[in-house]
Structure formats: C-alpha cells, structure tokens
Design a protein around this motif. Structure first.
Motif, short mmCIF file in Angstrom:
data_model
loop_
_atom_site.label_atom_id
_atom_site.label_comp_id
_atom_site.label_asym_id
_atom_site.label_seq_id
_atom_site.Cartn_x
_atom_site.Cartn_y
_atom_site.Cartn_z
N MET A 1 0.85 -1.18 0.00
CA MET A 1 0.00 0.00 0.00
C MET A 1 0.89 1.24 0.00
O MET A 1 1.89 1.29 0.68
N ARG A 2 0.48 2.23 -0.74
CA ARG A 2 1.30 3.42 -0.91
C ARG A 2 1.36 4.30 0.33
O ARG A 2 2.28 5.05 0.51
N GLY B 1 1.81 3.68 3.41
CA GLY B 1 2.77 3.32 4.43
C GLY B 1 2.13 3.08 5.79
O GLY B 1 2.81 2.76 6.75
N ARG C 1 0.69 -2.49 5.79
CA ARG C 1 1.00 -3.29 4.60
C ARG C 1 0.04 -4.46 4.53
O ARG C 1 -0.06 -5.23 5.47
N ASP D 1 -0.91 -7.98 2.78
CA ASP D 1 -0.23 -9.08 2.12
C ASP D 1 -0.44 -8.97 0.62
O ASP D 1 -1.54 -8.69 0.14
N ARG D 2 0.61 -9.18 -0.13
CA ARG D 2 0.56 -9.07 -1.59
C ARG D 2 -0.51 -9.99 -2.18
O ARG D 2 -1.20 -9.62 -3.13
N ASP E 1 -9.50 -5.80 5.69
CA ASP E 1 -8.51 -5.61 4.62
C ASP E 1 -9.10 -4.83 3.44
O ASP E 1 -8.42 -4.00 2.84
N ARG F 1 -9.23 -1.23 4.57
CA ARG F 1 -7.88 -0.66 4.56
C ARG F 1 -7.45 -0.32 3.14
O ARG F 1 -6.86 0.72 2.89
N TRP F 2 -7.73 -1.21 2.20
CA TRP F 2 -7.37 -0.97 0.82
C TRP F 2 -8.12 0.25 0.27
O TRP F 2 -7.54 1.11 -0.39
N ASP G 1 -6.61 3.35 1.72
CA ASP G 1 -5.32 3.63 1.11
C ASP G 1 -5.51 4.27 -0.26
O ASP G 1 -4.85 5.25 -0.61
#
Length: 151
Positions: free
Chosen positions: A1-2, A4, A7, A9-10, A100, A103-104, A107
């Motif tokens: 995530m940009r 900061g 993070r 998980d990918r 999640d 959060r995304w 972000d």
C-alpha cells in the motif's frame, strides 16, 4: 500500500484485483452506457443499477472496489455516473466488508489526494460495518480519520 500506514499481504491485494477484474468489463460498459443516457433516470433503471442488482454481496463489494478505484484514481472524464454507483453501493448495508478491504479502500482514498472530493464515500460506509477499533492504525497517525469516517 502506498500510504505506508499498513502493509496488506501481496496475495490479499492481488485477490482484490482478481475479484475486481471479474466485474470490470461489465462495470465499465454500464458506466459508459449510463453516461450516454438520461442522468435523471432512477438508479434501478440504469445499466449500473441492473448490474448492481444482479450481484451477490461479494460481487457487489468487488464492483464497489472497482468503481471506487476507477472513479477516484483514474476516471478523468465525467465521473457523475461512477460516483452515483459508488454512492448506491455505499448506501447498502450488510455487504460483509472485511477489514482488509476497508484498509485498501482507505489507502486508495488517501493516495487520490484531496482533489477527489468523493474519495471517502465508500470507505466511510464500509468502515461503518466493522466493529469499533478494527482500524486503529488509521486512527493513530491520521487524526482526521474519525471525523472522515463519522460523516
């Protein structure tokens, strides 16, 4: 995530993009059809409305994430139709947003910057479905977050 702030998980983020890709083509087509038609039509009579009503909660979350991402970050044309879609999805409760996903969305909203006035519509609605205290990492270093999420 940009941002900061946290993070993800990918593999989780890739899963979001995979889910969004499933609805992207239909969503883009619906937005384009609705842009060409009467903007005053009731939402349920629009291509976006028909698409949204055809999806289960997981599909609607993916559509919301795609529309949020597309309209907030990339759509440099007339965004009224996309923002209407985002608002309609934000107005639906019980979609089962995950921490999640929220959060995304947050972000993406912060990365869009203040020029995107509508950037917190969907994250605010999605976060409201989470138990209190689920996103403490956003509240600690972003003092305006409680105000943004409150409305």
């Amino acid at each position: 995530m940009r941002s900061g702030r946290i993070r993800l998980d990918r593999a989780v983020v890739q899963g979001f993009y995979d889910r969004m890709r499933v609805v992207a083509s239909a969503a883009y087509g619906a937005i384009e059809r609705d842009r060409a038609e009467d903007p005053g039509r009731p939402f349920v009579e629009t291509a976006c409305g028909r698409l949204a009503s055809s999806l289960d909660p997981a599909g609607l979350r993916a559509l919301g994430m795609w529309a949020h991402h597309w309209c907030v970050r990339f759509y440099d044309d007339d965004t009224r139709v996309g923002v209407r879609l985002v608002r309609q999805i934000a107005g639906r409760s019980g979609l089962g947003w995950t921490p999640d996903e929220v959060r995304w969305l947050l972000d993406q909203s912060y990365a869009a910057g203040p020029a995107a006035a509508h950037r917190f519509i969907l994250p605010r609605a999605a976060a409201a479905e989470l138990p209190p205290g689920t996103l403490p990492e956003w509240g600690d270093d972003v003092p305006e977050l409680p105000r943004l999420l409150a409305g």
